[in-house]
Scaffold this motif. Structure first.
Motif, PDB file in Angstrom:
ATOM      1  N   SER A  40       0.837  -1.200   0.000  1.00 57.74           N
ATOM      2  CA  SER A  40       0.000   0.000   0.000  1.00 57.74           C
ATOM      3  C   SER A  40       0.872   1.251   0.000  1.00 57.74           C
ATOM      4  O   SER A  40       0.626   2.200  -0.750  1.00 57.74           O
ATOM      5  CB  SER A  40      -0.906   0.011   1.238  1.00 57.74           C
ATOM      6  OG  SER A  40      -1.797  -1.073   1.190  1.00 57.74           O
ATOM      7  N   MET A  41       1.894   1.232   0.822  1.00 59.20           N
ATOM      8  CA  MET A  41       2.784   2.391   0.894  1.00 59.20           C
ATOM      9  C   MET A  41       3.449   2.656  -0.465  1.00 59.20           C
ATOM     10  O   MET A  41       3.542   3.795  -0.917  1.00 59.20           O
ATOM     11  CB  MET A  41       3.856   2.120   1.948  1.00 59.20           C
ATOM     12  CG  MET A  41       4.737   3.334   2.206  1.00 59.20           C
ATOM     13  SD  MET A  41       5.968   2.913   3.459  1.00 59.20           S
ATOM     14  CE  MET A  41       6.709   4.533   3.678  1.00 59.20           C
ATOM     15  N   ILE A  42       3.896   1.587  -1.097  1.00 59.17           N
ATOM     16  CA  ILE A  42       4.577   1.744  -2.394  1.00 59.17           C
ATOM     17  C   ILE A  42       3.603   2.308  -3.427  1.00 59.17           C
ATOM     18  O   ILE A  42       3.917   3.256  -4.152  1.00 59.17           O
ATOM     19  CB  ILE A  42       5.160   0.395  -2.861  1.00 59.17           C
ATOM     20  CG1 ILE A  42       6.269  -0.045  -1.904  1.00 59.17           C
ATOM     21  CG2 ILE A  42       5.668   0.497  -4.277  1.00 59.17           C
ATOM     22  CD1 ILE A  42       6.734  -1.487  -2.116  1.00 59.17           C
ATOM     23  N   ARG A  43       2.410   1.728  -3.490  1.00 64.91           N
ATOM     24  CA  ARG A  43       1.457   2.194  -4.513  1.00 64.91           C
ATOM     25  C   ARG A  43       0.992   3.618  -4.217  1.00 64.91           C
ATOM     26  O   ARG A  43       0.773   4.399  -5.137  1.00 64.91           O
ATOM     27  CB  ARG A  43       0.272   1.225  -4.597  1.00 64.91           C
ATOM     28  CG  ARG A  43       0.642  -0.103  -5.269  1.00 64.91           C
ATOM     29  CD  ARG A  43      -0.537  -0.748  -5.992  1.00 64.91           C
ATOM     30  NE  ARG A  43      -0.091  -1.843  -6.852  1.00 64.91           N
ATOM     31  CZ  ARG A  43      -0.355  -3.145  -6.634  1.00 64.91           C
ATOM     32  NH1 ARG A  43      -1.078  -3.513  -5.594  1.00 64.91           N
ATOM     33  NH2 ARG A  43       0.086  -4.050  -7.477  1.00 64.91           N
ATOM     34  N   GLU A  44       0.872   3.944  -2.921  1.00 66.09           N
ATOM     35  CA  GLU A  44       0.449   5.314  -2.587  1.00 66.09           C
ATOM     36  C   GLU A  44       1.521   6.343  -2.950  1.00 66.09           C
ATOM     37  O   GLU A  44       1.206   7.492  -3.240  1.00 66.09           O
ATOM     38  CB  GLU A  44       0.115   5.402  -1.083  1.00 66.09           C
ATOM     39  CG  GLU A  44      -1.278   4.877  -0.763  1.00 66.09           C
ATOM     40  CD  GLU A  44      -1.436   4.527   0.713  1.00 66.09           C
ATOM     41  OE1 GLU A  44      -0.586   4.941   1.525  1.00 66.09           O
ATOM     42  OE2 GLU A  44      -2.416   3.808   1.038  1.00 66.09           O
ATOM     43  N   HIS A  45       2.771   5.919  -2.894  1.00 60.47           N
ATOM     44  CA  HIS A  45       3.852   6.859  -3.227  1.00 60.47           C
ATOM     45  C   HIS A  45       4.280   6.724  -4.684  1.00 60.47           C
ATOM     46  O   HIS A  45       5.341   7.232  -5.049  1.00 60.47           O
ATOM     47  CB  HIS A  45       5.068   6.608  -2.328  1.00 60.47           C
ATOM     48  CG  HIS A  45       4.878   7.065  -0.923  1.00 60.47           C
ATOM     49  ND1 HIS A  45       4.111   6.376  -0.024  1.00 60.47           N
ATOM     50  CD2 HIS A  45       5.348   8.159  -0.259  1.00 60.47           C
ATOM     51  CE1 HIS A  45       4.124   6.995   1.146  1.00 60.47           C
ATOM     52  NE2 HIS A  45       4.852   8.082   1.029  1.00 60.47           N
ATOM     53  N   GLU A  86       3.475   8.047  -7.464  1.00 62.76           N
ATOM     54  CA  GLU A  86       3.742   9.256  -8.237  1.00 62.76           C
ATOM     55  C   GLU A  86       5.039   9.909  -7.754  1.00 62.76           C
ATOM     56  O   GLU A  86       5.929  10.224  -8.550  1.00 62.76           O
ATOM     57  CB  GLU A  86       2.563  10.217  -8.108  1.00 62.76           C
ATOM     58  CG  GLU A  86       2.506  11.242  -9.235  1.00 62.76           C
ATOM     59  CD  GLU A  86       1.131  11.911  -9.298  1.00 62.76           C
ATOM     60  OE1 GLU A  86       1.028  12.959  -9.943  1.00 62.76           O
ATOM     61  OE2 GLU A  86       0.171  11.377  -8.680  1.00 62.76           O
ATOM     62  N   GLU A  87       5.147  10.029  -6.455  1.00 63.83           N
ATOM     63  CA  GLU A  87       6.331  10.692  -5.874  1.00 63.83           C
ATOM     64  C   GLU A  87       7.618   9.926  -6.202  1.00 63.83           C
ATOM     65  O   GLU A  87       8.656  10.532  -6.458  1.00 63.83           O
ATOM     66  CB  GLU A  87       6.139  10.749  -4.350  1.00 63.83           C
ATOM     67  CG  GLU A  87       7.314  11.362  -3.599  1.00 63.83           C
ATOM     68  CD  GLU A  87       7.120  11.222  -2.079  1.00 63.83           C
ATOM     69  OE1 GLU A  87       5.980  10.909  -1.651  1.00 63.83           O
ATOM     70  OE2 GLU A  87       8.105  11.394  -1.349  1.00 63.83           O
ATOM     71  N   TRP A  88       7.515   8.602  -6.167  1.00 59.25           N
ATOM     72  CA  TRP A  88       8.720   7.800  -6.378  1.00 59.25           C
ATOM     73  C   TRP A  88       8.884   7.352  -7.835  1.00 59.25           C
ATOM     74  O   TRP A  88       9.759   6.549  -8.140  1.00 59.25           O
ATOM     75  CB  TRP A  88       8.690   6.571  -5.440  1.00 59.25           C
ATOM     76  CG  TRP A  88       8.782   6.926  -3.978  1.00 59.25           C
ATOM     77  CD1 TRP A  88       9.194   8.114  -3.438  1.00 59.25           C
ATOM     78  CD2 TRP A  88       8.453   6.081  -2.867  1.00 59.25           C
ATOM     79  NE1 TRP A  88       9.152   8.063  -2.066  1.00 59.25           N
ATOM     80  CE2 TRP A  88       8.700   6.821  -1.683  1.00 59.25           C
ATOM     81  CE3 TRP A  88       7.974   4.776  -2.749  1.00 59.25           C
ATOM     82  CZ2 TRP A  88       8.481   6.301  -0.405  1.00 59.25           C
ATOM     83  CZ3 TRP A  88       7.763   4.252  -1.489  1.00 59.25           C
ATOM     84  CH2 TRP A  88       8.013   5.010  -0.326  1.00 59.25           C
ATOM     85  N   HIS A  89       8.010   7.809  -8.714  1.00 63.77           N
ATOM     86  CA  HIS A  89       8.110   7.486 -10.142  1.00 63.77           C
ATOM     87  C   HIS A  89       8.005   5.984 -10.389  1.00 63.77           C
ATOM     88  O   HIS A  89       8.839   5.388 -11.064  1.00 63.77           O
ATOM     89  CB  HIS A  89       9.407   8.045 -10.722  1.00 63.77           C
ATOM     90  CG  HIS A  89       9.590   9.500 -10.448  1.00 63.77           C
ATOM     91  ND1 HIS A  89       8.793  10.467 -11.014  1.00 63.77           N
ATOM     92  CD2 HIS A  89      10.435  10.171  -9.616  1.00 63.77           C
ATOM     93  CE1 HIS A  89       9.155  11.667 -10.573  1.00 63.77           C
ATOM     94  NE2 HIS A  89      10.146  11.515  -9.714  1.00 63.77           N
ATOM     95  N   ILE A  90       6.989   5.397  -9.807  1.00 67.45           N
ATOM     96  CA  ILE A  90       6.729   3.969  -9.967  1.00 67.45           C
ATOM     97  C   ILE A  90       5.459   3.797 -10.789  1.00 67.45           C
ATOM     98  O   ILE A  90       4.481   4.506 -10.586  1.00 67.45           O
ATOM     99  CB  ILE A  90       6.530   3.299  -8.593  1.00 67.45           C
ATOM    100  CG1 ILE A  90       7.815   3.385  -7.778  1.00 67.45           C
ATOM    101  CG2 ILE A  90       6.088   1.841  -8.745  1.00 67.45           C
ATOM    102  CD1 ILE A  90       7.657   2.934  -6.345  1.00 67.45           C
ATOM    103  N   GLU A  91       5.482   2.867 -11.725  1.00 66.08           N
ATOM    104  CA  GLU A  91       4.260   2.485 -12.432  1.00 66.08           C
ATOM    105  C   GLU A  91       3.534   1.507 -11.499  1.00 66.08           C
ATOM    106  O   GLU A  91       3.992   0.374 -11.284  1.00 66.08           O
ATOM    107  CB  GLU A  91       4.646   1.860 -13.777  1.00 66.08           C
ATOM    108  CG  GLU A  91       3.650   0.932 -14.414  1.00 66.08           C
ATOM    109  CD  GLU A  91       2.280   1.540 -14.636  1.00 66.08           C
ATOM    110  OE1 GLU A  91       1.428   1.379 -13.719  1.00 66.08           O
ATOM    111  OE2 GLU A  91       2.062   2.135 -15.688  1.00 66.08           O
ATOM    112  N   PRO A  92       2.415   1.933 -10.909  1.00 64.74           N
ATOM    113  CA  PRO A  92       1.842   1.167  -9.789  1.00 64.74           C
ATOM    114  C   PRO A  92       1.266  -0.195 -10.180  1.00 64.74           C
ATOM    115  O   PRO A  92       1.006  -1.009  -9.301  1.00 64.74           O
ATOM    116  CB  PRO A  92       0.750   2.102  -9.250  1.00 64.74           C
ATOM    117  CG  PRO A  92       0.413   3.009 -10.383  1.00 64.74           C
ATOM    118  CD  PRO A  92       1.665   3.176 -11.178  1.00 64.74           C
TER     119      PRO A  92
END
Lengths: 333, 333, 333, 333
Positions: free
Chosen positions: C91-96, C98-104
């Motif tokens: 959840s933390m990864i997907r919530e961040h 945009e900030e961390w430039h991840i394709e969720p």
């Protein structure tokens, strides 16, 4: 697979073994195949069985027909007899290309050691050139070839503008054919703008062939045997490969640029274009830019093409076309 | 993994990033690790991020510590500033080798493009030499380096007998640093009998780094990215690898023969021994054989060692020992 | 690369390490990256460092962001605590993202041994599913998991229709987690038509991680370490890869056929369509053919799609479209 | 290479093609070679040329002799005719092993699809078993084989303790022979403690053979063709390879433990030993430990050997020998 055997020259004991694969039927869209012509090594004194069938197998697996030429040896090898043997074999293969389902402009020559010398001569000075050449720990220089066949020429000195793309591999610790042979050939290829790929492995004795364990690869680094798959991948790049639609186009052109095309064009290097007065006038805007704040150092001019330079500068496709049209009106001399 | 960051020279904006891996514990017998020192490229005008972290990752995976040096650039890069930066970094690494669990004689330098020039200079002319050097599409020749950093020297001309083993890769179609740079360096290594491995790929633009898709490898042949694993395999050969007993010995010596050892020995080449009057007298029987029906052509004399020659001739181990004893009594000059 | 460290649950000593790579700039069209979330093994009693950083490195090299979750252990590991830890991390990864430039929707979970059990549970029963799962010598069955964490469930029994594509590897000689664990999971995936790839190597002890020499791979067959590159290649297939235009589409769909789509369609299997009365009526001509001289044996009906069957039968594109239109009018129940 | 052709059964149109390689001479220490016997697929209705010569080539390259059996088909294939054909071929090969320079206990069978069914039957129920079996997308289960040859048996059910080591590969999206066939066979091998390796690739149609481009690999994942080199590497592990001293010993034993040896020994699993009253009494100290604070979970007892257990516990070599001596006095029943 059909095996054929042809005596090319009874007196000189020259013969050609052919491994011909079927086409069509279960092989679907494959109606023609590329081919390799293998020239085993042996110091012009024998033709090594280690560099014959074991070399044919991987190219057969990859879909190629394979031929093995056993050329003139010993007293019969006085130059240019071996080169004539090659030419006879290549002529025979190309003449039978329809019957044997060979694409006649996709034939690579593969030679090892002294056979590598012969393959290099085929690539640089024969009348019936191969379309690609794979050279394994080749004898190249006059100094080395002299020890094996005093009448034979230095192959590096023979590199010309019609030389086919070459794949050269060797080991640096070769104690029979010094690696400088390969370096001389690569340097000659580079000077003539001939396409090449090269792998020089750190360790390995002379005569490793494919590097398979069954051929005794004692003393070689584990990377050595990669040349086999790499050479097949490279052949696919320069000759074209296979697909469910039949043979495919080459992935990369042999030429590094357009400098040898019939007319000038966008793919000529800047240096080459600027040496032509007509083109130089046409591109006066460019030479100015080059003297100014160009992002390309002058060394790069030698290798950068006009297309690359203008694309980097953001010139649009339409304007590129317009320049190309005017360049193509200038004959290449 | 611990990340450290050191400013080496504030004025010139030189810094060193360290990725240090743990030892012992779950890593069992690994109590020391080898290391790589990465020198990114960028024409001595910038240090490319494409050639920094992405290069560190595979060596970290292989068990190496990794360092990235961002050296003097632009106006600050006047020679020998970048080389001094390298020397400062290498001194720091070796001085901290105990604290950081580094085997101080297993440190390789890896450089790309202009960083490849710096790595080549580190290998050939620095006071604190690396144990191996990996050079990616390096700037080497005076002609090319002049376009990027006029004050910098030709690295090929600097090759000397203390130059470490080198791994050189490039693409033949590089349009910013012509492949002749690599060929010049290889030719110089060969002339000085320095161990090397080399892979020149047929196609690929400048600056491909590891060739991973995420670094945009458009236009390169699919074989290109093999240099990464090959360089790690080669490092294991020349520096030694890992085992359940800790670090292993190098698989291959850097020297191709014994010509540079303190005394003469069986692993010297025949040519080298015959040039020494004492050894020549001792081996008079051999020069006779060589003039007669030796199986070795004269070209081979240059590279064949006495041990190889006598072994082929069927000389037994005992007699070999006796000859070696007498040879080792002769100082190598 | 930026390293971040987050305490997710202080009481249970749960934390997340993030290795975040830059985007854009020198990384050109790469404006977002896929990510891996690594779950080290250790029998739910510890989190092995051997299966943490050394696993992150190759995915970082391939362009992925990497996260390492150290989840609840020992007394704190009572189920479902570890699964909750995973869900908190994801959840933390997907919530961040945009900030961390991840394709969720391109986040893979990678777990080993007990971490492989946790990864399998993430894939099959979590509320926040990963997009792909890589399972290394995983604990799966109730019998085995009982020895490590009696409260934890059998992961094979939890496979459902929403399970993500899985890549499973193990060694047959694993003496801590018997290979039958992997076989059970593969069998469950197959029964639920979930996409998978699997490599079971003949020899190797438990806990080999990447199989690098520096992790002590004594006793393993040389093929073992190929799982690393293979898993990255597979991720590119199922999640998509990189290109000079940014991220690319997946090469292969996760579904083997259209049986789980919202409506019926040409990519449903014949068996599935014939079980639907409406479709059966529509395809009455087909079932007749199938009873007659069809080239497809009845076993194949289970897996052959209508599109394949009709294409083999030579039905043209137009007629195919007409049939598809009528099939798509039938809701899939 | 010598090509031979034998009609084994004129009435049933059964024949054997032999590709025999030379030994000795330039092949030095290779005085005998291992061999492969290839069984092409084709649903017991034809023998596919795609799975004949193209499969022989890579094993020939690796130093093996290669045989291709074209077995009983169509009406002639009523079981056990194809198995009898195999047995006739294998008997002929072993009987000629001296003449053809074959090591008679290093013969692997390789089968595809229906030929994979025949190879699996050769491995599990023939009178003249092969020493290793490579099964490509094999027909295994009664359900699937019934569609091709109703009289033929389920090969998974026939796995017995004498089954040879097996290498099984398939694609998960095979739409003619569902991948569950391979999973059933692997599960049976695991239950009988038979050595195996397995690669199931995510994507690829039925009948890919070697996966070479010239065989039309459209729709397969790029990892598929690795099975060829992997199978050769695996054969070297289980049958032994080549060296400059001739054939080498197998790297790994076929047995995962000593449970099937003539007497009990240290390499038997703990579970197996404890089931034997004599051994149980001898090892009473161990079962106590196992109930107490053993580091091994009970599941592991099934696969952990006594040697591993005692070594982990720090028992010295001398004491191990003493225990082994006493164990070896107990016959294995």
């Amino acid at each position: 697979m059909e095996t054929k055997f042809f005596v090319l020259n009874e007196e000189r004991n020259v013969n050609l073994t052919a491994y011909l694969q079927p086409v069509g039927g279960e092989f679907r869209s494959i109606l023609q195949r590329p081919a390799v012509l293998i020239l085993p090594g042996g110091g012009y004194h024998f033709c090594s069985d280690r560099e014959a069938d074991p070399v044919a197998f991987p190219y057969l697996k990859a879909g190629y027909h394979a031929f093995i030429l056993r050329y003139s040896l010993g007293d019969q090898a006085v130059w240019p007899n071996p080169l004539r043997d090659y030419e006879q074999a290549m002529s025979m293969i190309r003449e039978h290309s329809e019957e044997w389902h060979i694409e006649p402009q996709r034939i690579a020559v593969i030679g090892f050691s002294a056979g590598g010398h012969l393959a290099a001569c085929a690539a640089t000075m024969s009348k019936n050139r191969p379309n690609a050449a794979i050279l394994g720990y080749p004898v190249i220089t006059g100094e080395t070839v002299h020890d094996y066949l005093p009448s034979a020429p230095d192959a590096a000195k023979a590199v010309d503008s019609k030389t086919c793309p070459c794949f050269v591999f060797a080991t640096r610790t070769d104690n029979l054919v010094p690696v400088e042979n390969s370096l001389h050939f690569l340097t000659a290829l580079e000077k003539h703008d001939i396409a090449f790929e090269s792998h020089i492995y750190s360790n390995g004795p002379h005569g490793l062939s494919t590097g398979d364990e069954s051929l005794d690869a004692t003393g070689s680094c584990c990377r050595y045997s990669a040349w086999v798959a790499d050479s097949i991948s490279w052949l696919n790049d320069v000759l074209g490969g296979f697909s469910d639609q039949g043979l495919t186009d080459p992935r990369f052109g042999a030429a590094i640029n357009g400098n040898r095309d019939k007319t000038l064009n966008l793919d000529c290097t800047i240096q080459y274009l600027l040496a032509n007065p007509e083109a130089c006038a046409l591109l006066s805007f460019l030479s100015q830019t080059q003297d100014g704040d160009t992002p390309f150092p002058s060394a790069a001019k030698k290798v950068i093409t006009l297309r690359e330079c203008l694309s980097f500068a953001g010139i649009g496709e339409e304007e590129l076309q317009a320049i190309e049209t005017r360049l193509k009106a200038i004959k290449n001399s």
